[in-house]
Design an enzyme around this catalytic site. Structure first.
Site, PDB file in Angstrom:
ATOM      1  N   PRO A  97       0.827  -1.207   0.000  1.00 53.32           N
ATOM      2  CA  PRO A  97       0.000   0.000   0.000  1.00 53.32           C
ATOM      3  C   PRO A  97       0.865   1.263   0.000  1.00 53.32           C
ATOM      4  CG  PRO A  97      -0.002  -1.061   2.168  1.00 53.32           C
ATOM      5  CD  PRO A  97       0.797  -1.943   1.266  1.00 53.32           C
ATOM      6  N   GLY A  99       1.461   5.250   1.341  1.00 50.36           N
ATOM      7  CA  GLY A  99       1.183   5.958   2.601  1.00 50.36           C
ATOM      8  C   GLY A  99       1.179   5.034   3.791  1.00 50.36           C
ATOM      9  N   ALA A 100       1.994   3.971   3.733  1.00 52.90           N
ATOM     10  CA  ALA A 100       1.981   2.973   4.808  1.00 52.90           C
ATOM     11  C   ALA A 100       3.351   2.793   5.440  1.00 52.90           C
ATOM     12  CB  ALA A 100       1.468   1.644   4.276  1.00 52.90           C
ATOM     13  N   GLY A 101       4.322   3.596   5.029  1.00 56.43           N
ATOM     14  CA  GLY A 101       5.655   3.499   5.627  1.00 56.43           C
ATOM     15  C   GLY A 101       6.487   2.364   5.077  1.00 56.43           C
ATOM     16  N   LEU A 102       6.056   1.794   3.929  1.00 59.56           N
ATOM     17  CA  LEU A 102       6.806   0.666   3.356  1.00 59.56           C
ATOM     18  C   LEU A 102       7.603   1.082   2.124  1.00 59.56           C
ATOM     19  CD1 LEU A 102       4.130  -2.197   3.719  1.00 59.56           C
ATOM     20  CD2 LEU A 102       5.962  -1.552   5.294  1.00 59.56           C
ATOM     21  N   GLY A 103       7.768   2.378   1.933  1.00 61.16           N
ATOM     22  CA  GLY A 103       8.577   2.860   0.809  1.00 61.16           C
ATOM     23  C   GLY A 103       7.904   2.645  -0.532  1.00 61.16           C
ATOM     24  N   SER A 105       6.345   4.670  -2.610  1.00 63.71           N
ATOM     25  CA  SER A 105       6.644   5.651  -3.660  1.00 63.71           C
ATOM     26  C   SER A 105       8.006   5.366  -4.299  1.00 63.71           C
ATOM     27  CB  SER A 105       6.582   7.047  -3.035  1.00 63.71           C
ATOM     28  OG  SER A 105       7.376   7.944  -3.730  1.00 63.71           O
ATOM     29  N   ALA A 107       9.563   2.447  -4.327  1.00 62.59           N
ATOM     30  CA  ALA A 107       9.467   1.168  -5.049  1.00 62.59           C
ATOM     31  C   ALA A 107       8.847   1.396  -6.429  1.00 62.59           C
ATOM     32  CB  ALA A 107       8.635   0.169  -4.244  1.00 62.59           C
ATOM     33  N   ASP A 148      14.858   5.267   1.188  1.00 60.52           N
ATOM     34  CA  ASP A 148      13.858   4.502   0.435  1.00 60.52           C
ATOM     35  C   ASP A 148      14.360   4.186  -0.976  1.00 60.52           C
ATOM     36  OD1 ASP A 148      12.318   4.848   2.670  1.00 60.52           O
ATOM     37  OD2 ASP A 148      10.617   5.769   1.658  1.00 60.52           O
TER      38      ASP A 148
HETATM   39  O1  PMV Z   1       7.207   6.502   4.993  1.00 60.41           O
HETATM   40  P1  PMV Z   1       8.324   5.966   4.153  1.00 60.41           P
HETATM   41  O2  PMV Z   1       8.213   4.539   3.805  1.00 60.41           O
HETATM   42  O3  PMV Z   1       8.554   6.811   2.921  1.00 60.41           O
HETATM   43  O4  PMV Z   1       9.670   6.102   5.038  1.00 60.41           O
HETATM   44  C1  PMV Z   1      10.132   7.390   5.393  1.00 60.41           C
HETATM   45  C2  PMV Z   1      11.398   7.325   6.188  1.00 60.41           C
HETATM   46  C3  PMV Z   1      11.753   8.685   6.815  1.00 60.41           C
HETATM   47  O5  PMV Z   1      12.953   8.488   7.578  1.00 60.41           O
HETATM   48  C4  PMV Z   1      10.669   9.157   7.765  1.00 60.41           C
HETATM   49  C5  PMV Z   1      11.977   9.765   5.770  1.00 60.41           C
HETATM   50  C6  PMV Z   1      13.257   9.619   4.975  1.00 60.41           C
HETATM   51  O6  PMV Z   1      13.316  10.207   3.878  1.00 60.41           O
HETATM   52  O7  PMV Z   1      14.204   8.951   5.433  1.00 60.41           O
END
Ligand code: PMV
Length: 309
Positions: A97, A99-103, A105, A107, A148
């Site tokens: 997904p 906006g879920a913190g898994l990178g 965008s 990927a 990321d």
């Molecule tokens: O939310 P994600 O998966 O894009 O991870 C961001 C990681 C951060 O440290 C919050 C931002 C960054 O650019 O390192």
């Protein structure tokens, strides 16, 4: 379609998100899900992303802000393809997904870039792919650390510091991790901006938090290399407390971390930008991680187990 495909890894940040934007190290691991893309010659540069059902044309502004960001990011990449390149239609399939913190965008960017290069017969180094991905990420995130893009390109388990190449880390034993989605959309851009404001308001206090996170990361690297998972779990909990002081967690993420710990997780924390998105929990082994994941599923969260070696 062989030769016109590209992939990008999704990732989890084990320790160190946000402090990494301010030059501290972070530990990240690629996950076996990410993005796949395919490029074919077309009349104009365009990008479709499923299952989001989003289609953008590089040269045509979008009225809706999220789509316009995607279009601008894609246009940044198209502008950097070799001069005189034929136009391409990129069809991407997201396996994680957004906006879920898994990178997600990054990927997507890496899969699209690699598909374009394959279709055009361009041979690019990982560093060139990372540079293009960063141009894309700057549109989305404003001030990306680059973790990321590096992870989406290279994968593996690694220590990252801004401006430096990824330093691979070898784990002393497989890490059995649960990745679970809070279901709340987390905006990395908004969270990075919020931490930036906190740093501008009170640099001394915020730098102390970043330094504490950096110490957690360095200790975490040693724990991973030594296969000391109980210690790694404690460091994940400590990192979560520090992220909380930066106001990056939510009540849902906290409840998920508590539920995972109650199920015996060695440690639990949010991963990535926070403000929603995913959390991770460390199990004793894959079977235990599956039990923790099942507990989170019964609370209504999508959860899966990743083994990192
Ligand atoms: O939310 P994600 O998966 O894009 O991870 C961001 C990681 C951060 O440290 C919050 C931002 C960054 O650019 O390192």
């Amino acid at each position: 379609m062989a030769g016109t495909e590209g992939t990008g890894h999704g990732k989890i940040i084990l320790l160190g998100e946000h402090a990494v934007v301010f030059g501290r190290p972070a530990l990240a691991a690629a996950i076996p899900r990410g993005c796949r893309a395919e490029a074919t010659f077309a009349a104009e540069n365009r990008l479709s992303v499923s299952p989001w059902g989003v289609h953008v044309r590089a040269d045509q502004a979008e009225p809706e802000p999220d789509r316009e960001l995607l279009r601008r990011a894609f246009a940044e990449v198209c502008q950097r393809l070799p001069e005189g390149s034929r136009a391409l239609c990129v069809e991407a399939v997201m396996e994680i997904p957004g906006g879920a913190g898994l990178g997600g965008s990054a990927a997507l960017s890496v899969a699209a870039i690699r598909a374009c290069h394959a279709a055009l017969g361009v041979s690019a180094s990982d560093d060139e792919v990372i540079a293009l991905s960063l141009a894309w990420e700057r549109v989305f995130h404003g001030n990306p650390s680059g973790i990321d893009s590096a992870m989406a390109t290279r994968g593996g388990l690694a220590l990252y510091r801004r401006g430096e190449p990824l330093a691979p880390v070898s784990a002393g034993g497989a890490l059995a991790l649960v990745v679970a989605n809070s279901g709340e959309h987390g905006s990395t851009h908004a969270m990075v901006a919020s931490v930036g404001r906190q740093h501008a308001r009170d640099p001394i206090k915020t730098d102390q938090i970043f330094d504490a996170i950096a110490a957690v990361v360095q200790n975490g690297k040693t724990a991973i290399e030594a296969g000391e998972h109980a210690r790694l779990g404690q460091l994940m909990d400590l990192n979560q407390t520090l992220l909380n002081t930066l106001m990056l967690s939510t009540s849902t993420l906290e409840a998920m971390c508590q539920a995972a710990r109650a199920a015996g997780a060695l440690g639990a924390k949010l991963t990535g930008g926070g403000g929603g998105g995913c959390m991770i929990a460390l199990g004793r082994d894959a079977a235990h991680a599956e039990v923790i994941a099942e507990g989170l599923r019964t609370r209504g969260h999508d959860a899966f187990v990743v083994e990192v070696t």
